[in-house]
Design a protein around this motif. Structure first.
Motif, PDB file in Angstrom:
ATOM      1  N   PHE A  49       1.332 -38.389  13.211  1.00  0.00           N
ATOM      2  CA  PHE A  49       0.518 -37.346  13.820  1.00  0.00           C
ATOM      3  C   PHE A  49       0.843 -35.960  13.266  1.00  0.00           C
ATOM      4  O   PHE A  49       0.226 -34.975  13.673  1.00  0.00           O
ATOM      5  CB  PHE A  49       0.716 -37.343  15.337  1.00  0.00           C
ATOM      6  CG  PHE A  49       0.327 -38.641  15.985  1.00  0.00           C
ATOM      7  CD1 PHE A  49      -1.002 -38.954  16.186  1.00  0.00           C
ATOM      8  CD2 PHE A  49       1.301 -39.550  16.384  1.00  0.00           C
ATOM      9  CE1 PHE A  49      -1.369 -40.155  16.789  1.00  0.00           C
ATOM     10  CE2 PHE A  49       0.950 -40.744  16.985  1.00  0.00           C
ATOM     11  CZ  PHE A  49      -0.394 -41.055  17.177  1.00  0.00           C
ATOM     12  N   ILE A  50       1.810 -35.885  12.368  1.00  0.00           N
ATOM     13  CA  ILE A  50       2.193 -34.596  11.781  1.00  0.00           C
ATOM     14  C   ILE A  50       1.410 -34.373  10.495  1.00  0.00           C
ATOM     15  O   ILE A  50       1.376 -35.241   9.620  1.00  0.00           O
ATOM     16  CB  ILE A  50       3.713 -34.543  11.519  1.00  0.00           C
ATOM     17  CG1 ILE A  50       4.462 -34.600  12.849  1.00  0.00           C
ATOM     18  CG2 ILE A  50       4.088 -33.289  10.749  1.00  0.00           C
ATOM     19  CD1 ILE A  50       5.960 -34.606  12.716  1.00  0.00           C
ATOM     20  N   GLU A  51       0.794 -33.215  10.397  1.00  0.00           N
ATOM     21  CA  GLU A  51      -0.035 -32.890   9.246  1.00  0.00           C
ATOM     22  C   GLU A  51       0.406 -31.567   8.632  1.00  0.00           C
ATOM     23  O   GLU A  51       1.113 -30.770   9.258  1.00  0.00           O
ATOM     24  CB  GLU A  51      -1.510 -32.810   9.662  1.00  0.00           C
ATOM     25  CG  GLU A  51      -2.037 -34.089  10.309  1.00  0.00           C
ATOM     26  CD  GLU A  51      -3.499 -33.968  10.676  1.00  0.00           C
ATOM     27  OE1 GLU A  51      -4.254 -33.315   9.915  1.00  0.00           O
ATOM     28  OE2 GLU A  51      -3.893 -34.508  11.723  1.00  0.00           O
ATOM     29  N   SER A  52      -0.047 -31.327   7.430  1.00  0.00           N
ATOM     30  CA  SER A  52       0.288 -30.091   6.734  1.00  0.00           C
ATOM     31  C   SER A  52      -0.410 -28.907   7.391  1.00  0.00           C
ATOM     32  O   SER A  52      -1.586 -28.972   7.751  1.00  0.00           O
ATOM     33  CB  SER A  52      -0.143 -30.185   5.265  1.00  0.00           C
ATOM     34  OG  SER A  52      -0.035 -28.926   4.625  1.00  0.00           O
ATOM     35  N   GLY A  53       0.330 -27.822   7.530  1.00  0.00           N
ATOM     36  CA  GLY A  53      -0.241 -26.586   8.065  1.00  0.00           C
ATOM     37  C   GLY A  53      -0.645 -25.602   6.990  1.00  0.00           C
ATOM     38  O   GLY A  53      -1.047 -24.472   7.294  1.00  0.00           O
ATOM     39  N   ASN A  54      -0.556 -26.004   5.719  1.00  0.00           N
ATOM     40  CA  ASN A  54      -0.926 -25.111   4.619  1.00  0.00           C
ATOM     41  C   ASN A  54      -2.406 -24.749   4.694  1.00  0.00           C
ATOM     42  O   ASN A  54      -3.250 -25.603   4.966  1.00  0.00           O
ATOM     43  CB  ASN A  54      -0.652 -25.773   3.265  1.00  0.00           C
ATOM     44  CG  ASN A  54       0.806 -26.119   3.076  1.00  0.00           C
ATOM     45  OD1 ASN A  54       1.646 -25.826   3.921  1.00  0.00           O
ATOM     46  ND2 ASN A  54       1.122 -26.749   1.969  1.00  0.00           N
ATOM     47  N   PHE A  55      -2.723 -23.484   4.423  1.00  0.00           N
ATOM     48  CA  PHE A  55      -4.131 -23.098   4.330  1.00  0.00           C
ATOM     49  C   PHE A  55      -4.280 -21.829   3.491  1.00  0.00           C
ATOM     50  O   PHE A  55      -3.330 -21.067   3.308  1.00  0.00           O
ATOM     51  CB  PHE A  55      -4.743 -22.882   5.721  1.00  0.00           C
ATOM     52  CG  PHE A  55      -4.282 -21.634   6.435  1.00  0.00           C
ATOM     53  CD1 PHE A  55      -4.960 -20.427   6.297  1.00  0.00           C
ATOM     54  CD2 PHE A  55      -3.174 -21.663   7.264  1.00  0.00           C
ATOM     55  CE1 PHE A  55      -4.536 -19.285   6.948  1.00  0.00           C
ATOM     56  CE2 PHE A  55      -2.750 -20.529   7.926  1.00  0.00           C
ATOM     57  CZ  PHE A  55      -3.431 -19.331   7.762  1.00  0.00           C
ATOM     58  N   PHE A  56      -5.482 -21.654   2.978  1.00  0.00           N
ATOM     59  CA  PHE A  56      -5.856 -20.450   2.232  1.00  0.00           C
ATOM     60  C   PHE A  56      -7.236 -20.045   2.722  1.00  0.00           C
ATOM     61  O   PHE A  56      -8.173 -20.838   2.683  1.00  0.00           O
ATOM     62  CB  PHE A  56      -5.885 -20.728   0.723  1.00  0.00           C
ATOM     63  CG  PHE A  56      -6.400 -19.578  -0.090  1.00  0.00           C
ATOM     64  CD1 PHE A  56      -5.610 -18.470  -0.333  1.00  0.00           C
ATOM     65  CD2 PHE A  56      -7.682 -19.600  -0.616  1.00  0.00           C
ATOM     66  CE1 PHE A  56      -6.076 -17.406  -1.079  1.00  0.00           C
ATOM     67  CE2 PHE A  56      -8.163 -18.541  -1.369  1.00  0.00           C
ATOM     68  CZ  PHE A  56      -7.357 -17.439  -1.607  1.00  0.00           C
ATOM     69  N   ARG A  57      -7.363 -18.786   3.191  1.00  0.00           N
ATOM     70  CA  ARG A  57      -8.597 -18.392   3.845  1.00  0.00           C
ATOM     71  C   ARG A  57      -9.094 -17.046   3.320  1.00  0.00           C
ATOM     72  O   ARG A  57      -8.297 -16.142   3.045  1.00  0.00           O
ATOM     73  CB  ARG A  57      -8.382 -18.271   5.348  1.00  0.00           C
ATOM     74  CG  ARG A  57      -9.653 -17.926   6.104  1.00  0.00           C
ATOM     75  CD  ARG A  57      -9.456 -17.898   7.598  1.00  0.00           C
ATOM     76  NE  ARG A  57      -8.550 -16.851   8.010  1.00  0.00           N
ATOM     77  CZ  ARG A  57      -7.555 -17.021   8.868  1.00  0.00           C
ATOM     78  NH1 ARG A  57      -7.332 -18.206   9.387  1.00  0.00           N
ATOM     79  NH2 ARG A  57      -6.778 -16.030   9.206  1.00  0.00           N
ATOM     80  N   MET A  58     -10.407 -16.942   3.163  1.00  0.00           N
ATOM     81  CA  MET A  58     -11.008 -15.634   2.942  1.00  0.00           C
ATOM     82  C   MET A  58     -11.076 -14.952   4.303  1.00  0.00           C
ATOM     83  O   MET A  58     -11.888 -15.305   5.155  1.00  0.00           O
ATOM     84  CB  MET A  58     -12.404 -15.745   2.320  1.00  0.00           C
ATOM     85  CG  MET A  58     -13.071 -14.394   2.123  1.00  0.00           C
ATOM     86  SD  MET A  58     -14.749 -14.492   1.448  1.00  0.00           S
ATOM     87  CE  MET A  58     -14.359 -14.802  -0.281  1.00  0.00           C
ATOM     88  N   ASN A  59     -10.221 -13.988   4.484  1.00  0.00           N
ATOM     89  CA  ASN A  59     -10.073 -13.368   5.791  1.00  0.00           C
ATOM     90  C   ASN A  59     -11.222 -12.425   6.120  1.00  0.00           C
ATOM     91  O   ASN A  59     -11.699 -12.381   7.247  1.00  0.00           O
ATOM     92  CB  ASN A  59      -8.739 -12.612   5.841  1.00  0.00           C
ATOM     93  CG  ASN A  59      -8.100 -12.666   7.190  1.00  0.00           C
ATOM     94  OD1 ASN A  59      -8.226 -13.652   7.904  1.00  0.00           O
ATOM     95  ND2 ASN A  59      -7.410 -11.601   7.554  1.00  0.00           N
TER      96      ASN A  59
END
Length: 1021
Positions: free
Chosen positions: A925-935
């Motif tokens: 149930f553990i997943e990666s929290g990595n993200f890249f966002r156009m803020n």
């Protein structure tokens, strides 16, 4: 007169008095001499935003986007001062002229800018601590409700986690998690007012936001600065004619990412595999529950401001309105704000009186997400939402409520009023001495009225056979809360420059007090009419009530010395003594020293002939700060009376102490080392900063479990029994260049690396938190691990056949998972005992990122402006709690899992065939929290000067903007940004979702992050 009426009378007078003064003094404006001109750079390009001041007075203005200015001066022989970040200040005597054009030359770099450092200001180049700054216009151009959300990704070392919930305050972490239990949020200082809630601050009112990141710069705030300090400075008037501005945005919000749930076909196939056989009702439905619970929400803001003044009086007045529907059905937030900042120069250069006041009123149609989102996620697609005017009875098929029924039959309204302001008198008997006495007040009132309408199963739902979602009696709950906090500060500042020496000495005394109370009452069988929603209208036999309150006080003595020699060698030293009523009398006082050293290498003689650096500074600091953000009664023993006990065979009423408290409770202390290098290169086009920090928290407040036989019902108490450290690096780099008179651009970026680790739990007891339904606590905080680390079973894969189950044996030849079936998860026997149980749990990461970063781009071409910001983080984990928390076999599943799960026809090595309520907590149930966002992305257009002159406007700009346009992520849930948890009061009427660092990073029922599309308008005349 009652204290409350007196307080209102003072605030009313302070709001209205500036208008009376303005009316009386309006004739003075017309007598001034008007000076006009244009300010340009050495390349001939106009420079907007240059500050122009009449020397020796408070009269001033700024240049327009085309570099022009107009200022009223009292004397034709006056001298004008021109200053701007990155340029050398100039003084020009008028000598009777009415037109003055100026060419400004570049100074060392933007490090010349002035930043607020607490009880004063310093040039950035002279600061020995780690301070970050963002201009107000950078915040105001984004369609955000709260100012900190507009700073996301713009400052190294500052992690901001925002929620899409209207009216919520983003979670801010400065250089990692700074506390386990004593509050990890930074201190906010708004025009001298100390607060933990800035939802009442209109972003259009902000001049700058300065963040004190290290202990050296924040130590001047002592008790409140352990988690960093965010100083917000609001606008003031400039001398000259009245300027009227109108700013607005309008657009809509929607969920940035939705979790797609299984449709009827996928759901039916899952139940067929899960067994035992479940009879599935056939209503011909294929319901998308999230599709009806969520929506597009309209959002708009409007701000009108007036500013101006004369030598004697400066004023700034703003009225703002914001409405945000929210993306959850029935949710809405409306906010009305007023700000009045005024300055009276009673005796020129000697005595002035300043008031900075604000009022906020907000109304919230609140939605409690725990029940709504849990039921929306679990509800079966085979049940219709509504049919023939009656609600689908999900509870007849599952133990799940119909979320639409819950929303429609619940009315939850919150009304809040905030008065916040500071007023001070400043006297300078000599130019080198400034005495200031200020009084600040922060007062809040909150009323909440929640009405749960009655409904019966057979009257409201069309599936009448069974079910338990019914409310046979209506219920009204009324909550009233109020709190008042005042702060009295007295400071003396000595500032003198002689020869090559520059010395500033600050000394002061502060006193602060907070008092608040809370009362709640409810009754059943209240009529369904808003005119009758009073407790007296209900059944008195069903009455319940509760009450609570808090009170604390602090006193402080502070001192600081800033010294520089020849603008090359810098010293800053401060000391603060805080006394807090939240600790026992023997431990009440905390002592917080700090020192910082700086060396401006570029000023040395041996650097004068080099061409590489325009500016180069090396600095280092050390400081110690305290934290008392805990409950006020943690060390106070409480007694229960009226308890029955037997003495000599006779029943007697007595009293006992039912809980255990640490009577020696003391300050949680943070000690930090910081080293930094600041530079400017290539004719000041390239600027940058590198920081290393080591922040250690000692005597951390933690809960320690005790044997139940000692009598404490909670079996735990709070004490100073822990320590942990945050170590990291911060990198900031910026480039600006001008290609031609029509085109210039900027590129900036920042990166933060942080390592959080527990270094000592003195009682030897790890802290278990993060409850996820039947799986229990899934985080463990212990030595050598980050705070709130996930502690679960290690799922090695999926059994593909019976042979794999039979061959997974212990050392004695027995099956390790004898009850498994093909398609079930295989767990690692971590301790080698041949069994799978809680002893096999292992650490599997934490929600705290190892790095986070921001990228900022901007460009101007003729009348067009463009900007785009990106933000992201990496190295953290998220526990998909909503997927793990299964009540029963009939709960719905996610579409992605339905398509990937193991079946005999479609084997999978990663996803099991079924997820049941008995599925244990594991890293599945553990997943990666990595993200890249156009803020944020914004495109604007400003009308040219010639057009503005014809329509008599100073400025007119229209723009298009989008917030969170896209996010690249691996997490399958709503958002890798989680600000979730139980709704609570945090000590000052701050109703918001919040999470303890011990159980952060678990997605159960978050408010989804939203994306926004809006159009905006800026007008000045």
């Amino acid at each position: 007169m009652k204290p409350g009426l007196l307080l209102y009378s003072v605030f009313l007078w302070l709001f209205l008095q500036p208008l009376a003064t303005l009316a009386r003094g309006s004739g003075a404006f017309m007598q001034a001499i008007t000076i006009k001109g244009t300010v340009k750079g050495s390349d001939g390009a106009p420079i907007p935003g240059v500050t122009i001041q009449v020397k020796g007075t408070s009269t001033g203005t700024v240049t327009q986007p085309d570099g022009t200015y107009s200022i009223n001066v009292p004397d034709a022989n006056a001298t004008l001062q021109f200053s701007y970040i990155g340029y050398t200040q100039q003084e020009i005597a008028l000598a009777g002229r009415t037109t003055v054009d100026v060419v400004m030359t570049s100074s060392a770099s933007e490090l010349e800018q002035v930043v607020v450092v607490g009880y004063g200001t310093r040039r950035k180049r002279d600061v020995t601590g780690a301070v970050g700054s963002v201009r107000g216009e950078e915040i105001a151009k984004q369609p955000v409700n709260t100012a900190t959300q507009g700073v996301q990704g713009k400052l190294a070392g500052v992690q901001i986690i925002s929620s899409g919930q209207p009216g919520s305050q983003p979670q801010v972490r400065v250089r990692g998690t700074g506390s386990m239990l004593a509050g990890a949020e930074p201190l906010y200082v708004v025009d001298g007012i100390l607060t933990n809630d800035i939802r009442n601050i209109n972003t259009a009112d902000i001049v700058s936001m300065d963040v004190l990141k290290d202990a050296s710069s924040a130590a001047i705030y002592g008790v409140r600065g352990a988690n960093g300090v965010i100083i917000i400075t609001t606008k003031r008037g400039q001398a000259g004619k009245m300027e009227v501005s109108y700013n607005m945005t309008a657009g809509w919000r929607q969920a940035a990412n939705l979790v797609e749930m299984a449709n009827t076909q996928q759901y039916t196939a899952f139940l067929a595999d899960a067994g035992p056989q479940v009879t599935i009702p056939d209503f011909g439905a294929d319901t998308d529950w999230y599709g009806d619970v969520l929506r597009k929400g309209f959002q708009q803001t409007h701000n009108i401001s007036l500013s101006g003044g004369s030598e004697k009086f400066l004023y700034y007045f703003n009225v703002g309105y914001l409405t945000d529907q929210g993306i959850v059905r029935n949710n809405q937030y409306d906010r009305f704000t007023i700000r009045s900042n005024n300055e009276w120069n009673i005796v020129e250069d000697k005595l002035k009186f300043v008031t900075q006041l604000s009022y906020m009123h907000n109304e919230t149609d609140f939605v409690q997400l725990d029940d709504i989102y849990t039921n929306t996620y679990r509800a079966a697609p085979v049940i219709p939402i509504k049919r023939d005017g009656r609600y689908g009875n999900t509870s007849a098929f599952q133990n799940v409520g119909n979320p639409i029924l819950t929303l429609d039959k619940t009315n939850d309204e919150i009304y809040e009023n905030r008065l916040q302001g500071t007023t001070y008198l400043e006297y300078s008997p000599w130019k080198w001495l400034r005495l200031r006495s200020s009084i600040g007040v922060n007062q809040g009132f909150q009323n909440r009225r929640k009405y749960n309408d009655k409904y019966l199963n057979d009257e409201v739902t069309f599936l009448v056979a069974g079910g338990n979602q019914q409310r046979p009696e209506s219920q009204l709950t009324i909550v009233k809360e109020q709190g008042t906090e005042w702060l009295w500060e007295n400071t003396a500042t000595y500032q003198q420059r002689f020869d090559k020496h520059d010395l500033t000495v600050l000394a002061g005394y502060t006193a602060q007090k907070y008092a608040g109370d809370y009362i709640e009452g409810s009754r059943r069988n209240v009529p369904n009419s808003t005119d009758l929603w009073y407790l007296i209208a209900g059944d008195p036999n069903t009455s319940t009530n509760t009450s609570d309150g808090d009170k604390y006080a602090r006193t402080s003595i502070l001192a600081r010395v800033n010294y520089s020699y020849d603008d090359k060698y810098l010293l800053s030293a401060s000391f603060r003594n805080d006394a807090s009523s939240r600790f026992p009398s023997d431990n009440r006082n905390g002592y917080f020293p700090a020192v910082g050293l700086g060396w401006v290498i570029s000023q040395e003689d041996f650097m004068q002939n080099q061409k590489l650096f325009n500016f180069l500074k090396l600095r280092g600091s050390w400081g110690r700060i305290g934290n008392d953000n805990i409950a006020s009664n943690l060390y106070i023993l409480t007694a229960n009376s009226g308890l029955l006990y037997f003495f000599n065979g006779t029943a007697t009423l007595g009293t006992n102490l039912s809980d255990i408290k640490d009577r020696n409770l003391k300050w949680e202390t943070t000690q930090e080392y910081d080293f930094g290098l600041e530079f400017s290169m290539m004719d000041s086009r390239l600027t940058g900063e590198v920081n290393y920090y080591n922040k250690e928290t000692i005597d951390a407040l933690v809960t320690v479990r005790i044997p139940g036989l000692l009598g404490d019902p909670d079996n735990e108490y709070t004490t100073n029994a822990g320590s942990f450290v945050n170590k990291g690096w911060e990198f900031t780099l910026g480039w600006k260049d001008k290609i031609s008179d029509d085109f210039n651009y900027t590129i900036g970026g920042n990166l933060t690396l942080n390592d959080n680790k527990v270094t000592g739990l003195n009682q030897g007891q790890p802290l278990f938190r993060g409850g996820v339904g039947q799986q229990g606590n899934i985080t463990k905080t212990d030595n050598g691990q980050p705070i709130g680390s996930f502690f679960v079973l290690d799922a090695e894969g999926v059994f593909q056949n019976q042979a794999e189950i039979d061959n997974y044996l212990n050392k004695d030849g027995g099956k390790i998972q004898p009850n498994a079936a093909p398609g079930d998860l295989r767990y690692r026997d971590a301790n080698g005992d041949g069994l799978i149980n809680s002893d096999d749990r292992v650490y599997a990461g934490s929600y705290q990122p190892k790095l986070y970063y921001g990228i900022n781009l901007g460009a101007n071409y003729k009348s067009f402006d463009f900007s785009v910001d990106f933000y992201g983080n990496a190295g953290n984990k998220i526990y998909n709690g909503k997927k793990a928390f299964r009540y029963e076999i009939t709960d719905n599943i996610e579409a992605s899992y339905a398509d990937k799960r193991w079946t005999s026809a479609r084997p999978s090595t990663t996803d099991p065939r079924v997820l049941l309520g008995s599925t244990p907590a594991s890293d599945y149930f553990i997943e990666s929290g990595n993200f890249f966002r156009m803020n944020n992305i914004t495109l604007g257009y400003s009308l040219p000067k010639a057009v503005l002159e014809r329509i008599k406007f100073e400025r007119l700009r229209i723009y298009l903007t989008s917030q969170n346009l896209f996010t690249i992520k691996k997490f399958t849930g709503f958002s890798p940004e989680l600000v979730s948890g139980a709704t609570k009061r945090d000590g000052f009427l701050s109703l918001q979702n919040s999470t303890s660092p011990l159980d952060a990073g678990i997605e159960l029922y978050p408010y989804p992050t939203t994306k926004t599309f809006a159009i905006g308008l800026n007008v000045t005349f």
